[in-house]
Design a protein around this motif. Structure first.
Motif, PDB file in Angstrom:
ATOM      1  N   ALA A  13       0.812  -1.237   0.064  1.00 57.16           N
ATOM      2  CA  ALA A  13      -0.226  -0.011   0.091  1.00 57.16           C
ATOM      3  C   ALA A  13       0.836   1.410   0.069  1.00 57.16           C
ATOM      4  CB  ALA A  13      -0.909   0.042   1.248  1.00 57.16           C
ATOM      5  N   ALA A  14       1.828   1.289   0.836  1.00 59.27           N
ATOM      6  CA  ALA A  14       2.850   2.441   0.921  1.00 59.27           C
ATOM      7  C   ALA A  14       3.488   2.749  -0.434  1.00 59.27           C
ATOM      8  CB  ALA A  14       3.614   2.347   1.882  1.00 59.27           C
ATOM      9  N   GLU A  15       3.671   1.705  -1.181  1.00 62.15           N
ATOM     10  CA  GLU A  15       4.387   2.128  -2.579  1.00 62.15           C
ATOM     11  C   GLU A  15       3.389   2.475  -3.501  1.00 62.15           C
ATOM     12  OE1 GLU A  15       4.655  -0.795  -0.744  1.00 62.15           O
ATOM     13  OE2 GLU A  15       6.719  -0.852  -0.370  1.00 62.15           O
ATOM     14  N   VAL A  16       2.152   2.190  -3.585  1.00 61.39           N
ATOM     15  CA  VAL A  16       1.176   2.744  -4.184  1.00 61.39           C
ATOM     16  C   VAL A  16       0.846   4.135  -4.105  1.00 61.39           C
ATOM     17  CG1 VAL A  16      -1.253   2.359  -5.108  1.00 61.39           C
ATOM     18  CG2 VAL A  16       0.324   0.541  -4.953  1.00 61.39           C
ATOM     19  N   ILE A  17       0.638   4.334  -2.956  1.00 60.40           N
ATOM     20  CA  ILE A  17       0.000   5.756  -2.361  1.00 60.40           C
ATOM     21  C   ILE A  17       1.255   6.751  -2.570  1.00 60.40           C
ATOM     22  CG2 ILE A  17      -0.364   6.943  -0.203  1.00 60.40           C
ATOM     23  CD1 ILE A  17      -1.832   4.397   0.855  1.00 60.40           C
ATOM     24  N   GLY A  18       2.467   6.342  -2.234  1.00 54.87           N
ATOM     25  CA  GLY A  18       3.561   7.056  -2.571  1.00 54.87           C
ATOM     26  C   GLY A  18       3.721   7.449  -4.060  1.00 54.87           C
ATOM     27  N   ALA A  19       3.515   6.501  -4.901  1.00 53.59           N
ATOM     28  CA  ALA A  19       3.584   6.909  -6.306  1.00 53.59           C
ATOM     29  C   ALA A  19       2.382   7.810  -6.767  1.00 53.59           C
ATOM     30  CB  ALA A  19       3.445   5.595  -6.949  1.00 53.59           C
ATOM     31  N   PHE A  20       1.530   7.557  -6.293  1.00 55.10           N
ATOM     32  CA  PHE A  20       0.097   8.438  -6.380  1.00 55.10           C
ATOM     33  C   PHE A  20       0.620   9.990  -5.795  1.00 55.10           C
ATOM     34  CE2 PHE A  20      -3.439  10.842  -4.946  1.00 55.10           C
ATOM     35  CZ  PHE A  20      -4.158  11.031  -5.923  1.00 55.10           C
ATOM     36  N   ALA A  21       1.117  10.053  -4.561  1.00 54.55           N
ATOM     37  CA  ALA A  21       1.356  11.372  -4.143  1.00 54.55           C
ATOM     38  C   ALA A  21       2.404  12.078  -4.970  1.00 54.55           C
ATOM     39  CB  ALA A  21       2.001  11.352  -2.680  1.00 54.55           C
ATOM     40  N   ASP A  22       3.432  11.370  -5.282  1.00 52.45           N
ATOM     41  CA  ASP A  22       4.576  11.937  -6.110  1.00 52.45           C
ATOM     42  C   ASP A  22       3.662  12.691  -7.331  1.00 52.45           C
ATOM     43  OD1 ASP A  22       6.432  11.315  -4.395  1.00 52.45           O
ATOM     44  OD2 ASP A  22       7.067   9.673  -5.558  1.00 52.45           O
ATOM     45  N   GLN A  23       2.851  11.921  -8.049  1.00 50.14           N
ATOM     46  CA  GLN A  23       2.230  12.123  -9.269  1.00 50.14           C
ATOM     47  C   GLN A  23       1.289  13.372  -8.976  1.00 50.14           C
ATOM     48  OE1 GLN A  23       0.825   8.997 -12.036  1.00 50.14           O
ATOM     49  NE2 GLN A  23      -0.614  10.284 -13.080  1.00 50.14           N
ATOM     50  N   ALA A  24       0.743  13.385  -7.989  1.00 47.56           N
ATOM     51  CA  ALA A  24      -0.124  14.398  -7.521  1.00 47.56           C
ATOM     52  C   ALA A  24       0.687  15.818  -7.452  1.00 47.56           C
ATOM     53  CB  ALA A  24      -1.073  14.256  -6.477  1.00 47.56           C
ATOM     54  N   VAL A  25       1.637  15.845  -6.904  1.00 47.70           N
ATOM     55  CA  VAL A  25       2.296  17.047  -6.735  1.00 47.70           C
ATOM     56  C   VAL A  25       3.030  17.491  -8.013  1.00 47.70           C
ATOM     57  CG1 VAL A  25       4.491  17.947  -5.604  1.00 47.70           C
ATOM     58  CG2 VAL A  25       2.850  16.460  -4.171  1.00 47.70           C
ATOM     59  N   ALA A  26       3.368  16.479  -8.995  1.00 48.41           N
ATOM     60  CA  ALA A  26       3.878  16.745 -10.210  1.00 48.41           C
ATOM     61  C   ALA A  26       2.896  17.475 -11.069  1.00 48.41           C
ATOM     62  CB  ALA A  26       4.503  15.725 -10.747  1.00 48.41           C
ATOM     63  N   ALA A  27       1.697  16.986 -10.791  1.00 52.21           N
ATOM     64  CA  ALA A  27       0.414  17.614 -11.461  1.00 52.21           C
ATOM     65  C   ALA A  27      -0.074  18.896 -11.059  1.00 52.21           C
ATOM     66  CB  ALA A  27      -0.730  16.691 -11.542  1.00 52.21           C
ATOM     67  N   GLY A  28       0.521  19.522  -9.877  1.00 48.20           N
ATOM     68  CA  GLY A  28       0.062  20.889  -9.459  1.00 48.20           C
ATOM     69  C   GLY A  28      -0.756  20.886  -7.936  1.00 48.20           C
ATOM     70  N   VAL A  29      -0.937  19.582  -7.606  1.00 48.36           N
ATOM     71  CA  VAL A  29      -1.662  19.484  -6.255  1.00 48.36           C
ATOM     72  C   VAL A  29      -0.754  20.025  -5.113  1.00 48.36           C
ATOM     73  CG1 VAL A  29      -2.630  17.862  -4.452  1.00 48.36           C
ATOM     74  CG2 VAL A  29      -3.034  17.403  -7.037  1.00 48.36           C
ATOM     75  N   ARG A  30      -1.327  20.983  -4.292  1.00 49.38           N
ATOM     76  CA  ARG A  30      -0.701  21.770  -3.275  1.00 49.38           C
ATOM     77  C   ARG A  30      -0.838  21.255  -1.840  1.00 49.38           C
ATOM     78  NH1 ARG A  30      -3.260  25.581  -6.149  1.00 49.38           N
ATOM     79  NH2 ARG A  30      -4.520  26.402  -4.629  1.00 49.38           N
ATOM     80  N   ARG A  31      -2.016  20.491  -1.677  1.00 50.86           N
ATOM     81  CA  ARG A  31      -2.652  20.141  -0.440  1.00 50.86           C
ATOM     82  C   ARG A  31      -3.123  18.729  -0.477  1.00 50.86           C
ATOM     83  NH1 ARG A  31      -6.032  24.636   2.669  1.00 50.86           N
ATOM     84  NH2 ARG A  31      -4.056  25.270   2.585  1.00 50.86           N
ATOM     85  N   LEU A  32      -2.619  17.836   0.518  1.00 50.07           N
ATOM     86  CA  LEU A  32      -3.054  16.551   0.613  1.00 50.07           C
ATOM     87  C   LEU A  32      -3.480  16.044   2.217  1.00 50.07           C
ATOM     88  CD1 LEU A  32       0.213  14.827  -1.048  1.00 50.07           C
ATOM     89  CD2 LEU A  32      -2.350  15.159  -2.106  1.00 50.07           C
ATOM     90  N   ALA A  33      -4.605  15.467   2.113  1.00 51.22           N
ATOM     91  CA  ALA A  33      -5.099  15.064   3.304  1.00 51.22           C
ATOM     92  C   ALA A  33      -5.290  13.349   3.318  1.00 51.22           C
ATOM     93  CB  ALA A  33      -6.392  15.447   3.832  1.00 51.22           C
ATOM     94  N   LEU A  34      -4.545  12.777   4.147  1.00 46.58           N
ATOM     95  CA  LEU A  34      -4.047  11.394   4.076  1.00 46.58           C
ATOM     96  C   LEU A  34      -5.174  10.755   5.244  1.00 46.58           C
ATOM     97  CD1 LEU A  34      -3.073   8.628   3.051  1.00 46.58           C
ATOM     98  CD2 LEU A  34      -1.325   9.123   4.579  1.00 46.58           C
ATOM     99  N   LEU A  35      -5.995   9.784   4.883  1.00 49.14           N
ATOM    100  CA  LEU A  35      -6.861   9.129   6.023  1.00 49.14           C
ATOM    101  C   LEU A  35      -5.810   7.666   6.539  1.00 49.14           C
ATOM    102  CD1 LEU A  35      -9.381   8.609   7.858  1.00 49.14           C
ATOM    103  CD2 LEU A  35     -10.397   7.096   5.761  1.00 49.14           C
ATOM    104  N   SER A  36      -5.463   7.626   7.735  1.00 49.61           N
ATOM    105  CA  SER A  36      -4.594   6.683   8.059  1.00 49.61           C
ATOM    106  C   SER A  36      -5.281   6.039   9.146  1.00 49.61           C
ATOM    107  CB  SER A  36      -3.198   7.231   8.642  1.00 49.61           C
ATOM    108  OG  SER A  36      -2.484   6.110   9.007  1.00 49.61           O
ATOM    109  N   GLY A  37      -4.734   4.906   9.768  1.00 47.22           N
ATOM    110  CA  GLY A  37      -5.445   4.150  10.815  1.00 47.22           C
ATOM    111  C   GLY A  37      -4.528   4.467  12.054  1.00 47.22           C
ATOM    112  N   ARG A  38      -5.290   4.818  13.222  1.00 46.15           N
ATOM    113  CA  ARG A  38      -4.582   4.781  14.508  1.00 46.15           C
ATOM    114  C   ARG A  38      -3.893   3.612  14.871  1.00 46.15           C
ATOM    115  NH1 ARG A  38      -6.813   6.487  20.226  1.00 46.15           N
ATOM    116  NH2 ARG A  38      -5.141   7.706  21.069  1.00 46.15           N
ATOM    117  N   GLY A  39      -2.565   3.876  15.367  1.00 45.55           N
ATOM    118  CA  GLY A  39      -1.903   2.625  16.137  1.00 45.55           C
ATOM    119  C   GLY A  39      -1.397   1.450  15.030  1.00 45.55           C
ATOM    120  N   GLU A  40      -1.875   1.845  13.722  1.00 44.57           N
ATOM    121  CA  GLU A  40      -1.445   0.756  12.650  1.00 44.57           C
ATOM    122  C   GLU A  40      -0.059   0.959  12.315  1.00 44.57           C
ATOM    123  OE1 GLU A  40      -4.234   0.201   9.306  1.00 44.57           O
ATOM    124  OE2 GLU A  40      -5.828   0.470  10.901  1.00 44.57           O
TER     125      GLU A  40
END
Length: 282
Positions: free
Chosen positions: A75-102
């Motif tokens: 999951a981390a690899e997929v989400i990381g690749a997406f985040a990289d692409q998002a920033v390259a596309a001009g995204v300035r703000r990201l809110a990541l839903l995560s699991g507490r204690g995971e």
């Protein structure tokens, strides 16, 4: 100060419990939203990176909800690749839903926090709505909720999560923050079932079983192996007490306390949550 009202926000998991509510809240205040799901146009599919660019076109902020869970291998690899692409596309703000204690989810958090954008992490405890809209609903409707005991959990209302997410996506001052979102008090599964019983009129009891019995039950129901491992991990390791203490992070962001389990259960019962077995897509 809020972001420009013309900014477009991509909401991933738009048909899920949190994403659908985040999208509704943003739309209600006139904030432009693009729904991110396989059925949307343009479509978005975590398993098909060729869909990502179309979904990101013209977007300035993204709510990232990964299905089924950040703790899954890869999951981390997929989400990381997406985040990289998002920033390259001009995204300035990201809110990541995560699991507490995971612990595994923390790898994905750090990967996203490393990109050149304003990142806010929302670490949520177990959703109240898991008992009314998701994988725990059939057990509640059966009258017997059987699972490993675990320790008390400060179950959180998805509506609170969505309101916090909408705030951090549209307001300044949340960049770099990690919010741990919980309800105001911790309950055992037995106490949660008692609350649901009192609110709904159903007789629902908790039955403690071993992790092995829990696993065998999931396998007998045809649950995919990767989800069997995930559910056993959540019920045994994540509920080992590490998350038992509630936080006031909902109050910090919204200026009001988190909604309690009893209030949620009464409202869910009034809305017919336990009168039918209709399940959402995820």
């Amino acid at each position: 100060m809020t972001t420009n009202s013309e900014d477009l926000t991509l909401v991933l998991g738009a048909t899920g419990k949190t994403g659908s509510r985040v999208a509704r809240r943003l739309t209600a205040v006139g904030h432009p939203v693009r729904l991110g799901s396989r059925s949307a146009q343009p479509s978005f599919d975590w398993e098909d990176p060729t869909t990502w660019s179309g979904a990101l076109d013209g977007v300035s902020a993204v709510y990232i909800a990964y299905v089924p869970d950040l703790a899954l291998p890869g999951a981390a690899e997929v989400i990381g690749a997406f985040a990289d692409q998002a920033v390259a596309a001009g995204v300035r703000r990201l809110a990541l839903l995560s699991g507490r204690g995971e612990t595994e989810a923390g790898i994905a958090e750090r990967r996203v926090q490393g990109v050149d954008a304003d990142v806010t992490v929302l670490r949520a405890s177990w959703f109240n709505q898991n008992f009314s809209e998701s994988f725990l609903l059939p057990a509640v409707l059966s009258g017997v909720f059987a699972a490993p005991a675990g320790r008390p959990e400060p179950f959180t209302d998805v509506e609170d999560i969505a309101e916090v997410a909408a705030a951090v996506l549209t307001q300044d001052g949340h960049a770099g923050k990690v919010y741990e979102l919980t309800g105001p008090r911790s309950l055992t599964f037995a106490e949660a079932m008692a609350e649901i019983s009192a609110a709904s009129g159903l007789e629902v009891r908790y039955q403690e079983i071993t992790a092995d019995e829990f696993r065998a039950g999931l396998e007998s129901e045809g649950t995919p192996p990767e989800l069997v491992d995930l559910f056993v991990y959540l019920f045994t390791e994540v509920l080992d007490g590490r998350n038992s203490v509630p936080t006031d992070d909902v109050q910090q962001v919204l200026g009001r306390p988190a909604r309690g389990f009893s209030d949620w259960a009464r409202e869910a019962a009034t809305a017919g949550a336990w009168s039918a077995a209709t399940l959402p897509v995820h």
